[in-house]
Design a protein around this motif. Structure first.
Motif, PDB file in Angstrom:
ATOM      1  N   MET A   1      17.726  33.409 -24.950  1.00  0.00           N
ATOM      2  CA  MET A   1      16.612  32.574 -24.498  1.00  0.00           C
ATOM      3  C   MET A   1      16.992  31.099 -24.407  1.00  0.00           C
ATOM      4  N   PRO A   2      17.709  30.527 -25.372  1.00  0.00           N
ATOM      5  CA  PRO A   2      18.158  29.143 -25.173  1.00  0.00           C
ATOM      6  C   PRO A   2      19.022  28.977 -23.918  1.00  0.00           C
ATOM      7  N   ALA A   3      19.851  29.963 -23.616  1.00  0.00           N
ATOM      8  CA  ALA A   3      20.687  29.899 -22.409  1.00  0.00           C
ATOM      9  C   ALA A   3      19.813  29.891 -21.161  1.00  0.00           C
TER      10      ALA A   3
ATOM     11  N   ILE B   1      16.147  24.459 -16.900  1.00  0.00           N
ATOM     12  CA  ILE B   1      15.923  23.007 -16.848  1.00  0.00           C
ATOM     13  C   ILE B   1      17.018  22.343 -16.024  1.00  0.00           C
ATOM     14  N   LEU B   2      18.259  22.750 -16.236  1.00  0.00           N
ATOM     15  CA  LEU B   2      19.389  22.179 -15.503  1.00  0.00           C
ATOM     16  C   LEU B   2      19.197  22.349 -14.001  1.00  0.00           C
ATOM     17  N   GLY B   3      18.706  23.503 -13.576  1.00  0.00           N
ATOM     18  CA  GLY B   3      18.525  23.777 -12.153  1.00  0.00           C
ATOM     19  C   GLY B   3      17.224  23.269 -11.568  1.00  0.00           C
ATOM     20  N   SER B   4      16.303  22.827 -12.422  1.00  0.00           N
ATOM     21  CA  SER B   4      15.015  22.356 -11.914  1.00  0.00           C
ATOM     22  C   SER B   4      15.210  21.078 -11.105  1.00  0.00           C
ATOM     23  N   GLU B   5      14.318  20.848 -10.182  1.00  0.00           N
ATOM     24  CA  GLU B   5      14.430  19.677  -9.301  1.00  0.00           C
ATOM     25  C   GLU B   5      14.500  18.376 -10.095  1.00  0.00           C
ATOM     26  N   SER B   6      13.648  18.239 -11.101  1.00  0.00           N
ATOM     27  CA  SER B   6      13.581  16.978 -11.846  1.00  0.00           C
ATOM     28  C   SER B   6      14.452  16.959 -13.100  1.00  0.00           C
ATOM     29  N   GLY B   7      14.938  18.136 -13.531  1.00  0.00           N
ATOM     30  CA  GLY B   7      15.680  18.206 -14.791  1.00  0.00           C
ATOM     31  C   GLY B   7      14.766  18.092 -15.989  1.00  0.00           C
ATOM     32  N   ARG B   8      13.483  18.327 -15.764  1.00  0.00           N
ATOM     33  CA  ARG B   8      12.458  18.176 -16.796  1.00  0.00           C
ATOM     34  C   ARG B   8      11.462  19.320 -16.634  1.00  0.00           C
ATOM     35  N   MET B   9      11.127  19.998 -17.716  1.00  0.00           N
ATOM     36  CA  MET B   9      10.138  21.078 -17.648  1.00  0.00           C
ATOM     37  C   MET B   9       9.317  21.124 -18.925  1.00  0.00           C
ATOM     38  N   THR B  10       8.052  21.496 -18.784  1.00  0.00           N
ATOM     39  CA  THR B  10       7.181  21.687 -19.945  1.00  0.00           C
ATOM     40  C   THR B  10       7.362  23.113 -20.460  1.00  0.00           C
ATOM     41  N   ALA B  11       6.860  23.354 -21.642  1.00  0.00           N
ATOM     42  CA  ALA B  11       6.909  24.709 -22.202  1.00  0.00           C
ATOM     43  C   ALA B  11       6.145  25.680 -21.314  1.00  0.00           C
ATOM     44  N   ALA B  12       5.011  25.240 -20.780  1.00  0.00           N
ATOM     45  CA  ALA B  12       4.221  26.113 -19.901  1.00  0.00           C
ATOM     46  C   ALA B  12       4.997  26.463 -18.641  1.00  0.00           C
ATOM     47  N   GLU B  13       5.692  25.496 -18.060  1.00  0.00           N
ATOM     48  CA  GLU B  13       6.495  25.769 -16.864  1.00  0.00           C
ATOM     49  C   GLU B  13       7.633  26.732 -17.186  1.00  0.00           C
ATOM     50  N   LEU B  14       8.272  26.531 -18.324  1.00  0.00           N
ATOM     51  CA  LEU B  14       9.350  27.431 -18.735  1.00  0.00           C
ATOM     52  C   LEU B  14       8.822  28.843 -18.961  1.00  0.00           C
TER      53      LEU B  14
ATOM     54  N   GLU C   1       6.210  30.258 -17.670  1.00  0.00           N
ATOM     55  CA  GLU C   1       5.860  30.878 -16.387  1.00  0.00           C
ATOM     56  C   GLU C   1       7.108  31.291 -15.610  1.00  0.00           C
ATOM     57  N   GLN C   2       8.067  30.389 -15.489  1.00  0.00           N
ATOM     58  CA  GLN C   2       9.270  30.696 -14.701  1.00  0.00           C
ATOM     59  C   GLN C   2      10.081  31.828 -15.314  1.00  0.00           C
ATOM     60  N   LEU C   3      10.216  31.818 -16.627  1.00  0.00           N
ATOM     61  CA  LEU C   3      11.073  32.799 -17.292  1.00  0.00           C
ATOM     62  C   LEU C   3      10.322  34.055 -17.721  1.00  0.00           C
ATOM     63  N   GLN C   4       8.986  34.056 -17.516  1.00  0.00           N
ATOM     64  CA  GLN C   4       8.159  35.191 -17.927  1.00  0.00           C
ATOM     65  C   GLN C   4       8.399  35.514 -19.397  1.00  0.00           C
ATOM     66  N   ALA C   5       8.284  34.465 -20.205  1.00  0.00           N
ATOM     67  CA  ALA C   5       8.534  34.583 -21.645  1.00  0.00           C
ATOM     68  C   ALA C   5       7.329  34.050 -22.406  1.00  0.00           C
ATOM     69  N   SER C   6       7.151  34.544 -23.600  1.00  0.00           N
ATOM     70  CA  SER C   6       6.016  34.129 -24.418  1.00  0.00           C
ATOM     71  C   SER C   6       6.189  32.687 -24.898  1.00  0.00           C
ATOM     72  N   PRO C   7       5.076  32.016 -25.164  1.00  0.00           N
ATOM     73  CA  PRO C   7       5.176  30.657 -25.722  1.00  0.00           C
ATOM     74  C   PRO C   7       5.993  30.616 -27.014  1.00  0.00           C
ATOM     75  N   ALA C   8       5.883  31.657 -27.847  1.00  0.00           N
ATOM     76  CA  ALA C   8       6.654  31.696 -29.097  1.00  0.00           C
ATOM     77  C   ALA C   8       8.154  31.751 -28.806  1.00  0.00           C
ATOM     78  N   ALA C   9       8.542  32.554 -27.818  1.00  0.00           N
ATOM     79  CA  ALA C   9       9.966  32.655 -27.464  1.00  0.00           C
ATOM     80  C   ALA C   9      10.472  31.316 -26.927  1.00  0.00           C
ATOM     81  N   ILE C  10       9.664  30.670 -26.110  1.00  0.00           N
ATOM     82  CA  ILE C  10      10.037  29.364 -25.559  1.00  0.00           C
ATOM     83  C   ILE C  10      10.179  28.350 -26.689  1.00  0.00           C
ATOM     84  N   SER C  11       9.206  28.334 -27.588  1.00  0.00           N
ATOM     85  CA  SER C  11       9.204  27.371 -28.694  1.00  0.00           C
ATOM     86  C   SER C  11      10.447  27.506 -29.560  1.00  0.00           C
ATOM     87  N   GLY C  12      10.775  28.718 -29.947  1.00  0.00           N
ATOM     88  CA  GLY C  12      11.951  28.930 -30.793  1.00  0.00           C
ATOM     89  C   GLY C  12      13.242  28.553 -30.095  1.00  0.00           C
ATOM     90  N   ALA C  13      13.347  28.899 -28.827  1.00  0.00           N
ATOM     91  CA  ALA C  13      14.574  28.603 -28.082  1.00  0.00           C
ATOM     92  C   ALA C  13      14.718  27.104 -27.826  1.00  0.00           C
TER      93      ALA C  13
END
Length: 164
Positions: free
Chosen positions: A31-33, A39-52, A54-66
């Protein structure tokens, strides 16, 4: 000279997933990878947890830990827009250089400790031979990293000038 190509978000996301898989193959947690590559490939190089999420189809808990993992290792940073409560996760443009410089400091520590082991390994022992070879390799790498850092600073200035 060809016309500039438009951004293909779907292709970028597919290649980001492929890059994440390469990072996983080299020892990164999955998940960190995925987050780092997204984020590296995103247009701005910046993403919120919600955007991550949604894009990765991962739970908020998984995003938070990673994200916490990436922050602890200095692979990403956390920013906040003025007046907003949302955290934005960022991969800095000079991430690779900064990462290399952190590893450079680790090499110095490794050299110091291996040097102390070598001093106490016993003259003519097999251990001494292995440690001497290890220390020699670390010293070689340290010299190469110093040269790479100098060359990268010059090359980065060229890239920045091309992009201006």
């Amino acid at each position: 000279m060809s016309a500039p190509r438009a951004r293909d978000d779907d292709a970028v996301r597919q290649y980001a997933e492929q890059f994440a898989n390469v990072l996983v193959d080299s020892g990164w947690p999955r998940m960190p990878a995925r987050i780092f590559a997204a984020i590296l490939g995103s247009e701005s190089g910046r993403m919120t947890a919600a955007e991550l999420s949604e894009q990765l189809q991962a739970s908020p808990a998984a995003i938070s830990g990673a994200v916490r993992y990436l922050l602890q290792l200095g692979l990403a940073s956390r920013e906040r827009e003025p007046g907003s409560r949302r955290d934005i996760y960022v991969v800095q443009d000079d991430f690779w250089y900064q990462s290399m410089m952190r590893r450079d400091h680790q090499l110095v520590r490794w050299e110091e400790i291996i040097g102390r082991m070598l001093e106490n390994a016993g003259e003519g022992s097999e251990s001494q031979q292995r440690l001497r070879a290890t220390l020699g390799f670390l010293e070689f790498i340290q010299e190469e990293v110093d040269g790479l850092a100098e060359r990268w600073i010059k090359r980065k200035a060229e890239i920045d000038a091309e992009n201006s």
